[in-house]
Design a protein around this motif. Structure first.
Motif, PDB file in Angstrom:
ATOM      1  N   VAL B  96       0.943  -1.262  -0.003  1.00 43.11           N
ATOM      2  CA  VAL B  96      -0.129   0.219   0.047  1.00 43.11           C
ATOM      3  C   VAL B  96       0.960   1.218  -0.154  1.00 43.11           C
ATOM      4  CG1 VAL B  96      -1.936   1.465   1.278  1.00 43.11           C
ATOM      5  CG2 VAL B  96      -1.815  -1.309   1.392  1.00 43.11           C
ATOM      6  N   THR B  97       0.598   2.122  -0.809  1.00 44.22           N
ATOM      7  CA  THR B  97       1.346   3.459  -0.881  1.00 44.22           C
ATOM      8  C   THR B  97       0.054   4.657  -0.552  1.00 44.22           C
ATOM      9  OG1 THR B  97       2.341   2.549  -2.868  1.00 44.22           O
ATOM     10  CG2 THR B  97       2.640   4.950  -2.451  1.00 44.22           C
ATOM     11  N   ALA B  98       0.389   5.471   0.248  1.00 37.53           N
ATOM     12  CA  ALA B  98      -0.332   6.321   0.656  1.00 37.53           C
ATOM     13  C   ALA B  98       0.494   7.608   1.206  1.00 37.53           C
ATOM     14  CB  ALA B  98      -1.383   6.145   1.870  1.00 37.53           C
ATOM     15  N   PRO B  99      -0.401   8.758   1.531  1.00 41.76           N
ATOM     16  CA  PRO B  99       0.404   9.829   2.013  1.00 41.76           C
ATOM     17  C   PRO B  99      -0.048   9.783   3.667  1.00 41.76           C
ATOM     18  CG  PRO B  99      -1.825  10.567   1.139  1.00 41.76           C
ATOM     19  CD  PRO B  99      -1.629   9.087   0.707  1.00 41.76           C
ATOM     20  N   PRO B 100       1.060  10.416   4.451  1.00 35.43           N
ATOM     21  CA  PRO B 100       0.678  10.557   5.973  1.00 35.43           C
ATOM     22  C   PRO B 100      -0.908  11.078   6.274  1.00 35.43           C
ATOM     23  CG  PRO B 100       2.638  11.437   5.451  1.00 35.43           C
ATOM     24  CD  PRO B 100       2.000  11.330   4.112  1.00 35.43           C
ATOM     25  N   GLU B 101      -1.304  10.779   7.248  1.00 35.56           N
ATOM     26  CA  GLU B 101      -2.677  11.291   7.592  1.00 35.56           C
ATOM     27  C   GLU B 101      -2.280  12.814   8.100  1.00 35.56           C
ATOM     28  OE1 GLU B 101      -5.681   8.794   9.817  1.00 35.56           O
ATOM     29  OE2 GLU B 101      -3.966   7.672  10.290  1.00 35.56           O
ATOM     30  N   GLY B 102      -3.359  13.591   7.740  1.00 33.31           N
ATOM     31  CA  GLY B 102      -3.327  14.967   7.892  1.00 33.31           C
ATOM     32  C   GLY B 102      -2.774  15.738   6.440  1.00 33.31           C
ATOM     33  N   THR B 103      -2.220  14.899   5.606  1.00 27.08           N
ATOM     34  CA  THR B 103      -1.962  15.631   4.291  1.00 27.08           C
ATOM     35  C   THR B 103      -3.003  16.166   3.731  1.00 27.08           C
ATOM     36  OG1 THR B 103      -0.219  13.939   4.228  1.00 27.08           O
ATOM     37  CG2 THR B 103      -0.826  14.969   2.096  1.00 27.08           C
ATOM     38  N   VAL B 104      -2.666  17.498   3.065  1.00 23.37           N
ATOM     39  CA  VAL B 104      -3.818  17.943   2.258  1.00 23.37           C
ATOM     40  C   VAL B 104      -3.907  17.491   0.824  1.00 23.37           C
ATOM     41  CG1 VAL B 104      -4.590  20.340   1.172  1.00 23.37           C
ATOM     42  CG2 VAL B 104      -3.806  20.274   3.700  1.00 23.37           C
ATOM     43  N   VAL B 105      -5.013  16.848   0.511  1.00 24.66           N
ATOM     44  CA  VAL B 105      -5.100  16.217  -0.841  1.00 24.66           C
ATOM     45  C   VAL B 105      -6.230  16.809  -1.802  1.00 24.66           C
ATOM     46  CG1 VAL B 105      -4.053  13.943   0.138  1.00 24.66           C
ATOM     47  CG2 VAL B 105      -6.736  14.240   0.201  1.00 24.66           C
ATOM     48  N   PHE B 106      -6.285  16.296  -2.800  1.00 22.96           N
ATOM     49  CA  PHE B 106      -7.257  16.929  -3.915  1.00 22.96           C
ATOM     50  C   PHE B 106      -7.955  16.072  -4.901  1.00 22.96           C
ATOM     51  CE2 PHE B 106      -3.725  19.570  -2.683  1.00 22.96           C
ATOM     52  CZ  PHE B 106      -4.156  20.956  -2.468  1.00 22.96           C
ATOM     53  N   ALA B 107      -8.853  16.428  -5.323  1.00 18.01           N
ATOM     54  CA  ALA B 107      -9.757  15.469  -6.360  1.00 18.01           C
ATOM     55  C   ALA B 107      -8.827  15.096  -7.312  1.00 18.01           C
ATOM     56  CB  ALA B 107     -10.942  16.407  -6.962  1.00 18.01           C
ATOM     57  N   ASN B 108      -9.302  13.650  -7.609  1.00 17.84           N
ATOM     58  CA  ASN B 108      -8.408  12.908  -8.937  1.00 17.84           C
ATOM     59  C   ASN B 108      -7.025  12.572  -8.551  1.00 17.84           C
ATOM     60  OD1 ASN B 108     -10.637  13.150 -10.680  1.00 17.84           O
ATOM     61  ND2 ASN B 108     -10.249  15.387 -10.965  1.00 17.84           N
ATOM     62  N   GLU B 109      -6.505  12.775  -7.196  1.00 23.65           N
ATOM     63  CA  GLU B 109      -5.170  12.168  -7.301  1.00 23.65           C
ATOM     64  C   GLU B 109      -5.407  10.923  -6.234  1.00 23.65           C
ATOM     65  OE1 GLU B 109      -3.115  15.710  -5.771  1.00 23.65           O
ATOM     66  OE2 GLU B 109      -3.430  15.163  -3.925  1.00 23.65           O
ATOM     67  N   PRO B 110      -4.538   9.828  -6.695  1.00 24.81           N
ATOM     68  CA  PRO B 110      -4.660   8.596  -5.794  1.00 24.81           C
ATOM     69  C   PRO B 110      -4.147   9.089  -4.360  1.00 24.81           C
ATOM     70  CG  PRO B 110      -2.945   8.522  -7.487  1.00 24.81           C
ATOM     71  CD  PRO B 110      -3.536   9.596  -7.597  1.00 24.81           C
ATOM     72  N   LEU B 111      -5.239   8.386  -3.466  1.00 26.95           N
ATOM     73  CA  LEU B 111      -4.867   8.703  -2.156  1.00 26.95           C
ATOM     74  C   LEU B 111      -4.126   7.238  -1.719  1.00 26.95           C
ATOM     75  CD1 LEU B 111      -8.162  10.092  -0.819  1.00 26.95           C
ATOM     76  CD2 LEU B 111      -6.234  11.126  -1.620  1.00 26.95           C
ATOM     77  N   LEU B 112      -4.897   6.165  -1.816  1.00 28.85           N
ATOM     78  CA  LEU B 112      -4.269   4.939  -1.397  1.00 28.85           C
ATOM     79  C   LEU B 112      -4.035   4.219  -2.602  1.00 28.85           C
ATOM     80  CD1 LEU B 112      -5.278   5.095   1.524  1.00 28.85           C
ATOM     81  CD2 LEU B 112      -5.932   2.657   1.349  1.00 28.85           C
ATOM     82  N   THR B 113      -2.817   3.758  -3.025  1.00 26.23           N
ATOM     83  CA  THR B 113      -2.840   2.679  -3.978  1.00 26.23           C
ATOM     84  C   THR B 113      -2.415   1.494  -3.611  1.00 26.23           C
ATOM     85  OG1 THR B 113      -1.777   4.429  -5.719  1.00 26.23           O
ATOM     86  CG2 THR B 113      -1.274   2.198  -6.120  1.00 26.23           C
ATOM     87  N   VAL B 114      -3.136   0.327  -4.024  1.00 27.06           N
ATOM     88  CA  VAL B 114      -3.051  -1.087  -3.294  1.00 27.06           C
ATOM     89  C   VAL B 114      -2.610  -1.965  -4.491  1.00 27.06           C
ATOM     90  CG1 VAL B 114      -4.467  -3.066  -2.306  1.00 27.06           C
ATOM     91  CG2 VAL B 114      -5.061  -0.450  -1.822  1.00 27.06           C
ATOM     92  N   GLU B 115      -1.546  -2.620  -4.241  1.00 24.91           N
ATOM     93  CA  GLU B 115      -0.819  -3.520  -5.028  1.00 24.91           C
ATOM     94  C   GLU B 115      -1.145  -4.841  -4.452  1.00 24.91           C
ATOM     95  OE1 GLU B 115       2.743  -1.996  -7.082  1.00 24.91           O
ATOM     96  OE2 GLU B 115       2.389  -0.541  -5.402  1.00 24.91           O
ATOM     97  N   GLY B 116      -1.441  -5.679  -5.329  1.00 20.48           N
ATOM     98  CA  GLY B 116      -1.395  -7.234  -4.711  1.00 20.48           C
ATOM     99  C   GLY B 116      -2.157  -8.190  -5.747  1.00 20.48           C
ATOM    100  N   THR B 117      -2.545  -9.246  -5.362  1.00 21.43           N
ATOM    101  CA  THR B 117      -3.147 -10.213  -6.198  1.00 21.43           C
ATOM    102  C   THR B 117      -4.678  -9.631  -6.482  1.00 21.43           C
ATOM    103  OG1 THR B 117      -4.194 -11.481  -4.471  1.00 21.43           O
ATOM    104  CG2 THR B 117      -2.095 -12.237  -5.219  1.00 21.43           C
TER     105      THR B 117
END
Lengths: 477, 477
Positions: B96-117
């Motif tokens: 899992v890839t993600a920003p730290p909590e509390g990061t200011v984020v915006f529409a259309n950008e991936p927050l979590l990216t989940v890689e696996g089977t």
């Protein structure tokens, strides 16, 4: 004894500071009575569907402070040792009066009445409001959606937009009581025995080389429960023709396609096109499922335009109880009797004055079985036809109870001495109750826009008591 | 290993039916990548505050089916024994890839990216959305309220209107990340270490013979943390004069009245009157606390009129995330790569087309430390000043990255092989982050009405990949 899943710390701090204060004053053991009620029917509607009683009673029955809880409270350095010692054996030992879940209820009438020591009856305020407010709101929203769907079935799938995991569970339970027939939430299915339904997401389609392969694979896995999502590429040009192909292939193998799901676009139009396509091809049994920001208003408008939807999947707007009133039932919890005396909270607005003392809630039922009005009266008062009753928000408006109306008490004692005294019925029974009661409301009550307002009146005795208490307070001013 | 508090059944049924389908097709072990993102900034604002990661990771790490879970799934009679057997050892083993909590984020950008089977990455969709959607929404609402309060402090007390007990916990946690300084929710205080605050209810006043006796009793119990609710009878005629009397009595005994609370009426006017009264009487330190259906707009208008409120108690509208958008963040979870190939979901509306493949989220930072724009690029792509970047909703709008702008990756790997790789910081650090980042947004971004829209652009590589994939799909049509 069934332990509650909820911590005793599930409370606003002020319940504890008040409790500490009452303890200091030696008032904590004096008898008190609180009413839980709301002042405005939610969603600009004419009613609410009562829900949340069973979890609320489990909370009360299981209420106790653990050593960890007490350690935490001690660490706050605002409570005295004697008070923390008192909390060690603190239990809810009182009486609760309430209607069965699924009962149709109205603004200004007491839902729960909680009698006990001031300490225990006050302390449980926050948790009771938390549980009852939300479940009653969600059951009401569900009933509105379910009624707008007519013969259509409603499926709840709001888990991903609910307020956390437990919010999702509460929604599923309350929605079922309000008349929703199934949920996508597997945990709710397991916990509450609610039927679970589901199909596949767009990602299923995207994981295959093309839409038809994806449909075929899904039908292979679920030949008898196959609902195909047809809008990944183009509903009319691709999704529906491919679904029809799969319907034919399934039939050749002795199965029938269960349905298709529309999740975007003009649902009224697309559902009519889909219905025509499948009917003409000899598949009148294929169900049309639709979703996408549905609520009672959107469903009403789809049906108004002749949409042919069999199952409505409702998510966000049910899970968040979206609509007029902003996702909250304004339930409040007010002291109505203390230390042997009826209590009243006055404000400059008479409509917001509370109704004092222990009350009964009587439902006036006409000969044809329909509901005429509810009457709030004092515990010992006898009400019959001909009795004068008053609008609590404007006592100048008053009327008499007509001939031939029978009065039934809608509430019963559900907890006595801190123990549950009534076994909770199955959820299905609650759902049956809400539907049956909604059908008995006066004409126009179920309308989405400007519904008929059901009358909630107060008895002569209650009216006189409130007037007397108001006069006393005015004199003290 | 920390077990999750959440059942593996915390999911929509369709995740399980899809999983069963993939299992049947032998596709379930193929590699897949999903992005969790939202398409519109909530509350018609220009940003969101990311929250919910820590509970989401605990969910992933603890995910497993118990025997009871499997028995229940078997009882549904839709799953084959081989699949149920597969679920017995099912774990989340991905990245899992993600920003730290509390990061200011915006529409259309991936927050979590989940890689696996495909199996594990698809299955966790519902739970991740449930946790991240609501906490991010609530943190954002809290940030909006906190910013509107200026130097004023914000206290969260929405528990009684939250979606059940757990909803109340989530709100308290997320609100703290968004900048709210304390909560009334004692359970949240204990669980998360958030400061708890509270005073007393109207019922406290009503349990005494008169308001002054009630105030005195409360001050006796909490001489150094006494906030008096002054609106039970009449704020100006009774509540404030009685509070002043108690303030004087406390001072004689060596204590200072902490504050008074206004809970109805014209809060701007009443707060000015209260301030004047206490200042003139020599009590400039008495805090004015106010509550009653507050949100960012009401607080803004109170301050606009010169209101003198020190602490804003915010309940319903924070707990329900009331406002434009109806109490829900429209977070979605989309397949962006499968079996070695980038994936794209197209629709008739280019603005709703997903952004394919594994991406990095770069924040462009100007020399003065302020944020200029975010850039989404492919994993292997190098972006520098002068690079051309495109508006994903309208690629005709494009620009270059200016000189002197540094690009920082806002996300990191937080889980690898199913195990958490980054220790979660204290909540206070998350709250500090959100506030610091909000101050770095371009001028006008924090405005309540028609705020400046922060730019989220896609790189040349991402633009070209998306165009190519769209062309391929069009050709297959």
């Amino acid at each position: 004894m069934k332990r509650s899943q909820y911590s005793a710390l599930l409370t606003d701090l002020y319940e504890l500071t008040m409790l500490a204060g009452y303890f200091d004053e030696g008032m904590h053991q004096k008898p008190a009575v609180f009413d839980l009620f709301f002042r405005t029917n939610p969603f600009t509607g004419s009613y609410a569907v009562f829900a949340g009683l069973e979890p609320a009673l489990h909370y009360l029955e299981g209420l106790r402070f653990t050593e960890d809880d007490l350690d935490y409270l001690k660490s706050l350095e605002i409570f005295k040792p004697a008070f923390l010692h008192f909390l060690r054996d603190f239990r809810f030992t009182g009486r609760v009066t309430a209607p069965p879940e699924g009962t149709v209820v109205f603004a200004n009438e007491p839902l729960l009445t909680v009698e006990g020591t001031l300490a225990e009856a006050q302390f449980v305020e926050t948790a009771l409001l938390n549980i009852i407010n939300f479940q009653t709101l969600a059951a009401t929203k569900a009933a509105r959606i379910r009624l707008s769907a007519g013969d259509g079935e409603v499926l709840e799938f709001g888990l991903r937009r609910a307020q956390g995991p437990d919010g999702g569970l509460s929604v599923a339970r309350a929605a079922f009581i309000g008349g929703v027939r199934s949920t996508s939430n597997v945990w709710a299915g397991e916990r509450f025995g609610i039927p679970v339904k589901g199909t596949h997401a767009h990602s299923w389609i995207m994981a295959f080389a093309d839409e038809l392969s994806a449909f075929r694979a899904y039908a292979d896995s679920f030949p008898d429960a196959c609902i195909l999502l047809v809008d990944t590429y183009d509903t009319l040009k691709s999704g529906l023709p491919n679904a029809l192909t799969v319907a034919r292939e399934l039939r050749e193998r002795g199965h029938e396609l269960f349905g298709i799901r529309l999740d975007s676009g003009d649902l009224a139009y697309l559902s009519k096109e889909a219905r025509r396509l499948f009917d003409e091809a000899g598949f009148p049994g294929v169900k049309i499922v639709a979703s996408n920001e549905l609520d009672e208003y959107v469903i009403h408008s789809i049906r108004d335009e002749g949409g042919r939807i069999d199952i409505y999947g409702v998510g966000t707007r049910l899970a968040t109880c979206d609509g007029e009133g902003g996702g909250a039932l304004g339930g409040v919890y007010k002291l109505v009797r203390f230390d042997g005396r009826p209590k009243l909270k006055v404000t400059s607005d008479i409509a917001k004055a509370t109704l004092p003392d222990c009350k009964r809630v009587l439902r006036g039922i006409k000969r044809d079985g329909s509901f005429l009005m509810d009457i709030l009266c004092l515990k010992e008062e006898n009400i019959a036809s001909g009795a004068r009753v008053y609008d609590p928000t404007n006592p100048l408006r008053n009327t008499t109870v007509p001939e031939g109306v029978t009065l039934e008490e809608i509430r019963q004692t559900v907890m006595e001495g801190g123990e549950i005294t009534v076994e909770s019925p199955p959820l299905q029974e609650m759902a049956d109750r809400s539907l049956a009661e909604l059908q008995r409301l006066p004409e126009g009550s179920l309308r989405l826009f400007n519904p008929h307002r059901y009358k909630v009146a107060m008895s002569q005795g209650l009216h006189d008591l409130r007037s007397r208490l108001m006069e006393e307070i005015r004199r003290n001013d």
